[in-house]
Design an enzyme around this catalytic site. Structure first.
Site, PDB file in Angstrom:
ATOM      1  N   GLU A  13       0.918  -1.208   0.053  1.00  0.00           N
ATOM      2  CA  GLU A  13      -0.035   0.167   0.142  1.00  0.00           C
ATOM      3  C   GLU A  13       0.961   1.042  -0.162  1.00  0.00           C
ATOM      4  O   GLU A  13       1.726   1.406   0.747  1.00  0.00           O
ATOM      5  CB  GLU A  13      -0.846   0.011   1.144  1.00  0.00           C
ATOM      6  CG  GLU A  13      -1.813   1.200   1.130  1.00  0.00           C
ATOM      7  CD  GLU A  13      -2.757   1.413   2.399  1.00  0.00           C
ATOM      8  OE1 GLU A  13      -3.717   2.100   2.689  1.00  0.00           O
ATOM      9  OE2 GLU A  13      -2.292   0.854   3.507  1.00  0.00           O
ATOM     10  N   GLU A  30       4.731   4.992   3.971  1.00  0.00           N
ATOM     11  CA  GLU A  30       4.287   6.239   4.294  1.00  0.00           C
ATOM     12  C   GLU A  30       5.447   7.294   4.525  1.00  0.00           C
ATOM     13  O   GLU A  30       6.515   6.484   5.306  1.00  0.00           O
ATOM     14  CB  GLU A  30       3.518   6.163   5.592  1.00  0.00           C
ATOM     15  CG  GLU A  30       3.123   7.205   6.262  1.00  0.00           C
ATOM     16  CD  GLU A  30       2.174   8.078   5.159  1.00  0.00           C
ATOM     17  OE1 GLU A  30       2.658   9.280   5.022  1.00  0.00           O
ATOM     18  OE2 GLU A  30       1.274   7.763   4.618  1.00  0.00           O
ATOM     19  N   ASP A  70       9.157   7.531   0.715  1.00  0.00           N
ATOM     20  CA  ASP A  70       8.565   8.114  -0.243  1.00  0.00           C
ATOM     21  C   ASP A  70       8.274   7.129  -1.595  1.00  0.00           C
ATOM     22  O   ASP A  70       9.314   6.353  -1.834  1.00  0.00           O
ATOM     23  CB  ASP A  70       9.239   9.363  -0.823  1.00  0.00           C
ATOM     24  CG  ASP A  70       8.272  10.074  -1.506  1.00  0.00           C
ATOM     25  OD1 ASP A  70       7.699   9.808  -2.539  1.00  0.00           O
ATOM     26  OD2 ASP A  70       8.045  11.578  -1.355  1.00  0.00           O
ATOM     27  N   ASP A 121      -3.743  12.182  -1.867  1.00  0.00           N
ATOM     28  CA  ASP A 121      -4.102  13.413  -2.076  1.00  0.00           C
ATOM     29  C   ASP A 121      -4.517  13.752  -3.719  1.00  0.00           C
ATOM     30  O   ASP A 121      -3.887  13.350  -4.475  1.00  0.00           O
ATOM     31  CB  ASP A 121      -2.690  14.423  -1.769  1.00  0.00           C
ATOM     32  CG  ASP A 121      -2.983  15.837  -1.865  1.00  0.00           C
ATOM     33  OD1 ASP A 121      -3.835  16.301  -2.474  1.00  0.00           O
ATOM     34  OD2 ASP A 121      -2.189  16.527  -1.137  1.00  0.00           O
ATOM     35  N   LYS A 154      -5.186  21.133  -8.719  1.00  0.00           N
ATOM     36  CA  LYS A 154      -4.666  21.886  -9.584  1.00  0.00           C
ATOM     37  C   LYS A 154      -3.853  20.983 -10.832  1.00  0.00           C
ATOM     38  O   LYS A 154      -3.055  20.174 -10.694  1.00  0.00           O
ATOM     39  CB  LYS A 154      -3.808  22.896  -8.966  1.00  0.00           C
ATOM     40  CG  LYS A 154      -4.438  23.770  -8.054  1.00  0.00           C
ATOM     41  CD  LYS A 154      -3.470  25.011  -7.485  1.00  0.00           C
ATOM     42  CE  LYS A 154      -4.343  25.703  -6.368  1.00  0.00           C
ATOM     43  NZ  LYS A 154      -3.501  26.713  -5.585  1.00  0.00           N
ATOM     44  N   ASP A 179     -12.426   9.168  -2.242  1.00  0.00           N
ATOM     45  CA  ASP A 179     -13.793   9.841  -2.065  1.00  0.00           C
ATOM     46  C   ASP A 179     -13.891  11.060  -2.986  1.00  0.00           C
ATOM     47  O   ASP A 179     -15.135  11.618  -3.347  1.00  0.00           O
ATOM     48  CB  ASP A 179     -14.058  10.600  -0.747  1.00  0.00           C
ATOM     49  CG  ASP A 179     -12.838  11.629  -0.261  1.00  0.00           C
ATOM     50  OD1 ASP A 179     -11.655  11.315  -0.569  1.00  0.00           O
ATOM     51  OD2 ASP A 179     -13.286  12.778  -0.155  1.00  0.00           O
ATOM     52  N   THR A 229     -10.288   2.531   5.529  1.00  0.00           N
ATOM     53  CA  THR A 229      -9.254   3.406   6.147  1.00  0.00           C
ATOM     54  C   THR A 229      -9.899   4.324   7.033  1.00  0.00           C
ATOM     55  O   THR A 229     -11.110   4.572   7.017  1.00  0.00           O
ATOM     56  CB  THR A 229      -8.426   4.145   4.972  1.00  0.00           C
ATOM     57  OG1 THR A 229      -9.226   5.145   4.484  1.00  0.00           O
ATOM     58  CG2 THR A 229      -8.068   3.344   3.853  1.00  0.00           C
ATOM     59  N   GLU A 230      -9.188   5.138   7.818  1.00  0.00           N
ATOM     60  CA  GLU A 230      -9.502   6.045   8.733  1.00  0.00           C
ATOM     61  C   GLU A 230     -10.276   7.101   7.701  1.00  0.00           C
ATOM     62  O   GLU A 230     -11.397   7.571   8.111  1.00  0.00           O
ATOM     63  CB  GLU A 230      -8.473   6.729   9.407  1.00  0.00           C
ATOM     64  CG  GLU A 230      -7.608   5.865  10.317  1.00  0.00           C
ATOM     65  CD  GLU A 230      -6.460   5.061   9.596  1.00  0.00           C
ATOM     66  OE1 GLU A 230      -5.799   4.468  10.425  1.00  0.00           O
ATOM     67  OE2 GLU A 230      -6.210   5.083   8.617  1.00  0.00           O
ATOM     68  N   TYR A 231      -9.883   7.623   6.562  1.00  0.00           N
ATOM     69  CA  TYR A 231     -10.493   8.741   6.023  1.00  0.00           C
ATOM     70  C   TYR A 231     -11.831   8.061   5.558  1.00  0.00           C
ATOM     71  O   TYR A 231     -12.940   8.681   5.250  1.00  0.00           O
ATOM     72  CB  TYR A 231      -9.676   9.143   4.772  1.00  0.00           C
ATOM     73  CG  TYR A 231      -8.841  10.172   5.132  1.00  0.00           C
ATOM     74  CD1 TYR A 231      -8.980  11.363   5.873  1.00  0.00           C
ATOM     75  CD2 TYR A 231      -7.366  10.013   4.827  1.00  0.00           C
ATOM     76  CE1 TYR A 231      -8.061  12.460   6.132  1.00  0.00           C
ATOM     77  CE2 TYR A 231      -6.332  10.880   5.042  1.00  0.00           C
ATOM     78  CZ  TYR A 231      -6.695  12.001   6.045  1.00  0.00           C
ATOM     79  OH  TYR A 231      -5.747  12.955   6.256  1.00  0.00           O
TER      80      TYR A 231
END
Length: 214
Positions: free
Chosen positions: A44, A69, A96, A118, A122, A154, A191-193
């Site tokens: 992941e 992460e 990374d 993320d 833009k 989402d 996930t948490e989000y």
């Protein structure tokens, strides 16, 4: 996401080198040796606080999981989850995703997860999206020929972008869901989000993608 600085995080992680792997370059093409078995390896990218990966590890003890992460103030929570659960099939890299080729050999990964990354809305930041063609090329190098990418978000705009990016790249898509929690999909680990957004009634989008053989 606003990150709370935890100056003690790095020192704490160093106490558990069997969970947060130090110098992961040394395990390139040798991850099965580290896990002590020949089970499939699922990775992941952007694992956050580790809820998804530890849940997957519990649900699938016959699979090895590695979460990447870059923020130590976040991955420390993931490490604590594994430490407290005493799971042996879940490891983390405080690195990374750009360094993926430094950590994994060609075809070493069976499946890759991208969850609630993320969206970089833009246009000038498009290359930072983890489903941009540059990243798809990166993933292709480390995934097995029949390996898959599972993606959840989402963000509708990011999902639409990802559908286009993966299709244009020549990937085949399956199990595309425009409202995951109202679908027939089974075995979903949140996930948490995901929990936060779904409680607000927001849609969760999901897809599975596979590279077509050349």
């Amino acid at each position: 996401m606003r990150l709370r600085h935890k100056p003690w995080a790095t020192e704490e992680m160093e106490k558990y080198p069997s969970i947060v792997i130090q110098d992961p370059q040394q395990y390139k093409n040798k991850w099965n040796q580290l896990f002590g078995n020949d089970n499939p390896i699922y990775v992941e990218v952007g694992t956050g606080k580790g809820r998804f990966l530890t849940g997957m590890g519990e649900q699938h003890p016959d699979i090895n999981f590695i979460g990447i992460e870059k923020y130590d103030s976040v991955i420390i929570s993931a490490m604590e989850r594994v430490r407290d659960s005493e799971q042996t099939n879940v490891k983390f890299l405080n690195e990374d995703v750009d360094g993926l080729l430094d950590f994994f050999g060609e075809g070493e990964i069976d499946r890759l997860f991208i969850n609630f990354t993320d969206p970089w809305p833009k246009n000038r930041h498009a290359k930072r999206r983890l489903t941009h063609e540059n990243f798809l090329t990166l993933y292709q190098n480390v995934l097995k020929k029949d390996g898959e990418i599972h993606f959840k978000t989402d963000n509708q705009a990011l999902f639409e972008y990802s559908l286009h990016s993966m299709s244009t790249y020549g990937m085949s898509l399956q199990n595309v869901s425009l409202d995951l929690h109202r679908s027939s999909f089974e075995g979903n680990i949140m996930t948490e989000y995901e929990e936060k957004f779904s409680k607000k009634g927001m849609r969760i989008y999901r897809l599975e993608a596979r590279y077509k053989e050349q």
